[in-house]
Design an enzyme around this catalytic site. Structure first.
Site, PDB file in Angstrom:
ATOM      1  CB  CYS A  18      -0.959  -0.046   1.180  1.00 10.07           C
ATOM      2  SG  CYS A  18      -2.383   1.062   0.983  1.00 10.07           S
TER       3      CYS A  18
ATOM      4  CG  HIS B 269      -3.775  -3.527   3.561  1.00  8.65           C
ATOM      5  ND1 HIS B 269      -2.604  -3.088   4.145  1.00  8.65           N
ATOM      6  CD2 HIS B 269      -4.342  -2.430   2.993  1.00  8.65           C
ATOM      7  CE1 HIS B 269      -2.474  -1.789   3.959  1.00  8.65           C
ATOM      8  NE2 HIS B 269      -3.514  -1.363   3.252  1.00  8.65           N
TER       9      HIS B 269
END
Length: 277
Positions: free
Chosen positions: A120, A216
């Site tokens: 991310c 994630h």
């Protein structure tokens, strides 16, 4: 003094370390010792780190020595994989990363043959440039990234929050996880992942030693975690994360039942509360 009946006293639960930590206090005061025959993975703990529970499966995997590298700490020279985690403010944490000297450590790590993974915000930092034209994270600005992947990120658009699944492009290893980010990352690179809807995500360098993506929970998937550990030369442990968590929760339930009057506790919970006028 209150006159309330005691329901029990819960002693320390030794297996609690196997459960995901509640907050970032677990990252504080971490001392780096010897790897003791395990493969060492380092997480860079910048000030606005987010979703650090992405790496809890590595913390409890018996084949891994996971270290959290704090401000101004050098990355251990015997590290096999450096992970740049998510961030609540990518541009600010990228500045902190440089201030701590980790940009130099990353170059030295790659020169020694190590691997780097960005998740991310960490993925965004690995690119050539990060732009925030609308001032989402602070004053509008554009900063140079680490330049380890040939991508650029623009922080714009609505926040993406969605569960997803797919597989690695190169080897077809499946995964499941979720996206939670603002920003769009583009570039003429080899993608790392193919999502279930056919879209591509992430990037990987030509030599395969630098990679990043928006997913994630990637390493909580046993298939993906074993894939990454094999890539950096870790011994196969056969460790399964989710069954380990479930088994530990069962132990915790037994622990509570042993030391707490659960029947009385549940009876109290069923009693209607008196309404105040």
């Amino acid at each position: 003094r209150t006159g309330w009946p005691a329901l029990g006293l819960v002693p320390f639960f030794e297996a609690a370390y196997r459960l995901p930590p509640e907050d970032a206090v677990v990252l504080q005061g971490h001392k780096i010792g010897r790897a003791e025959g395990k493969v060492r993975i380092a997480i860079l703990v910048y000030p606005r780190i987010a979703n650090f529970d992405d790496f809890d499966p590595l913390r409890v995997d018996p084949g891994v020595d996971l270290v959290f590298v704090g401000p101004h700490q050098p990355v251990p020279g015997d590290t096999a994989l450096i992970i740049l985690p998510g961030s609540k403010a990518t541009i600010a944490d990228l500045a902190a990363l440089r201030d701590y000297g980790w940009d130099v450590d990353l170059i030295a790590h790659l020169r020694r043959g190590g691997a780097v993974l960005g998740i991310c915000g960490g993925y965004q930092m690995l690119g050539r440039k990060v732009s925030d034209p609308h001032g989402i994270e602070g004053p509008p600005s554009t900063v140079e990234g680490l330049g380890l992947l040939d991508v650029e990120t623009v922080l714009e658009g609505d926040k993406i929050l969605v569960e997803t699944s797919g597989q690695t492009v190169a080897s077809g290893v499946p995964f499941k996880g979720y996206e939670m980010h603002i920003g769009r990352t583009t570039g003429a690179v080899t993608p790392l992942l193919k999502l279930h809807d056919g879209k591509l995500d992430g990037a990987i360098s030509d030599d395969g030693r630098v990679a990043g993506c928006y997913i994630h929970g990637l390493l909580a998937d046993d298939r993906q975690r074993q894939h990454w550990l094999q890539r950096i030369g870790a011994r196969a442990s056969g460790f399964l994360y989710e069954p380990e968590v479930e088994a530990t929760l069962d132990l915790l339930a037994d622990h509570l039942e042993k030391h707490v009057d659960c029947d009385r506790l549940l009876a109290l919970a069923r009693q209607p509360s008196a309404r105040r006028r």
